[in-house]
Design a protein around this motif. Structure first.
Motif, mmCIF file in Angstrom:
data_model
loop_
_atom_site.group_PDB
_atom_site.id
_atom_site.type_symbol
_atom_site.label_atom_id
_atom_site.label_comp_id
_atom_site.label_asym_id
_atom_site.label_seq_id
_atom_site.Cartn_x
_atom_site.Cartn_y
_atom_site.Cartn_z
ATOM 1 N N ILE B 5 1.022 -1.308 0.184
ATOM 2 C CA ILE B 5 0.007 0.054 0.051
ATOM 3 C C ILE B 5 0.901 1.268 -0.052
ATOM 4 O O ILE B 5 1.771 1.397 0.723
ATOM 5 C CB ILE B 5 -1.086 0.014 1.260
ATOM 6 N N SER B 6 0.624 2.047 -0.937
ATOM 7 C CA SER B 6 1.419 3.290 -1.063
ATOM 8 C C SER B 6 1.124 4.412 -0.058
ATOM 9 O O SER B 6 0.063 4.374 0.586
ATOM 10 C CB SER B 6 1.236 3.842 -2.545
ATOM 11 N N ASP B 7 2.027 5.348 0.177
ATOM 12 C CA ASP B 7 2.129 6.322 1.062
ATOM 13 C C ASP B 7 0.694 7.133 1.021
ATOM 14 O O ASP B 7 0.073 7.452 1.707
ATOM 15 C CB ASP B 7 3.257 7.186 1.070
ATOM 16 N N LYS B 8 0.241 7.585 -0.164
ATOM 17 C CA LYS B 8 -0.648 8.311 -0.620
ATOM 18 C C LYS B 8 -2.111 7.646 -0.190
ATOM 19 O O LYS B 8 -2.928 8.215 0.224
ATOM 20 C CB LYS B 8 -0.656 8.692 -2.369
ATOM 21 N N VAL B 9 -2.206 6.347 -0.454
ATOM 22 C CA VAL B 9 -3.359 5.530 -0.152
ATOM 23 C C VAL B 9 -3.340 5.269 1.275
ATOM 24 O O VAL B 9 -4.318 5.540 1.951
ATOM 25 C CB VAL B 9 -3.264 4.104 -1.000
ATOM 26 N N ILE B 10 -2.259 5.066 1.978
ATOM 27 C CA ILE B 10 -2.480 5.136 3.449
ATOM 28 C C ILE B 10 -2.825 6.541 4.088
ATOM 29 O O ILE B 10 -3.797 6.525 4.874
ATOM 30 C CB ILE B 10 -1.006 4.725 3.954
#
Lengths: 204, 204
Positions: B5-10
């Motif tokens: 899971i990418s930073d932006k999604v988190i």
């Protein structure tokens, strides 16, 4: 300014800028992409790629010229373009931000604070006056406020945002863990500390 | 947990989580991707895409089941995995973070603060004791500190980071606008407020 620079690149460029300030203070004339990369634990090809968006001419055999690269980042990211902000909520966080003098170097002038606590109103934090929240519209007009920085307790964040919107402020920097309901022409930046923490600790 | 899971999604998932808490508090049972998207001024296809990484089973004809989606985000992002943190620097920012009770819901337990100011040492902030910085190694051992949160003035940040590294702490959440020089096995998250501000105001 080049509107195509991504958030991640802007974020890294400001970190490079911190490093350049440090190098300049130490009297260093040159810096290499490897030196920057090592401090940030990233790849030096990433550093070179980021810097390539800058139209930086201060490149030489031994690396970048610290002074020129620094000024180039400042120009590209618009540090000279001053914006006036008012902090709403003169508690610990609001006071900490009001004391954060580095902001001025990046074009953020915190010119005033507002609060509802009679004991705080008319006081000063770091040379900035605390006004009554009920005078917010007047503060906005008199100081030309572009940005409202919301540091009020969670439960008051939406009602305070409504006051900000009514006063005609179009940019809100929100530090509370609350998603605000605002009209489409108002931009909110959620300083999502919890999200940032989870990005960091996700792998622990 | 899914490590991809990418930073932006988190970051967005934690904002969805804020919204879900709000909906739950209001007694709402269902939420649609359109409702979430509208509050964040983003596209609802983005919301659905983000939620699709969660293995969320609480989907129905009228939208997502608030309670199930909320618990699904908590599970995926590891809110239950407790980490202990010590705040270094009991000034305005350190105190503000110590008072930020929401952190505990996300697995961040701030268990203590340290400072060098004799007037502050042995005091309490929000039920957490302020220790002497010179006792930091003992505090780390006694409280099982995983994360050091650095809120000291800029000029002391590197020397304080050295103390943190010597005490064996491997994660530093740094709030000062300084790039730290630490060994490769220590992870630093720079809470780059200036960078965040510039991302937000770049287009003003």
């Amino acid at each position: 300014m080049n509107a195509k620079i991504s958030d991640k690149v802007i974020n890294r460029l400001t970190l490079y800028h911190c490093i350049l300030q440090e190098f300049l203070a130490r009297g260093e004339e040159f810096i290499s992409s490897k030196q920057i990369a090592k401090l940030l634990h990233i790849d030096d090809s990433q550093v070179r790629k980021d810097i390539s968006v800058l139209n930086n001419s201060g490149k030489c055999r031994v690396g970048y010229i610290v002074k020129e690269l620094k000024s180039c980042i400042e120009k590209t990211l618009g540090f000279k373009k001053q914006k006036n902000a008012c902090i709403i909520g003169a508690g610990n966080l609001g006071s900490a931000l009001a004391k954060y003098d580095s902001f001025a170097n990046y074009g953020l002038n915190i010119v005033a604070l507002v609060d509802t606590d009679k004991k705080k109103i008319s006081g000063m934090v770091n040379g900035k006056r605390i006004y009554d929240l009920s005078d917010f519209t007047r503060v906005v007009a008199e100081h030309g406020i572009d940005i409202a920085i919301l540091t009020v307790p969670k439960e008051f964040t939406q009602s305070t945002a409504d006051i900000v919107v009514d006063a005609g402020v179009k940019y809100i920097w929100n530090f509370a863990p609350v998603v605000l309901n605002v009209p489409d022409d108002v931009q909110v930046w959620n300083e999502n500390l919890v999200g940032n923490f989870l990005q960091f600790t996700y792998s622990i």
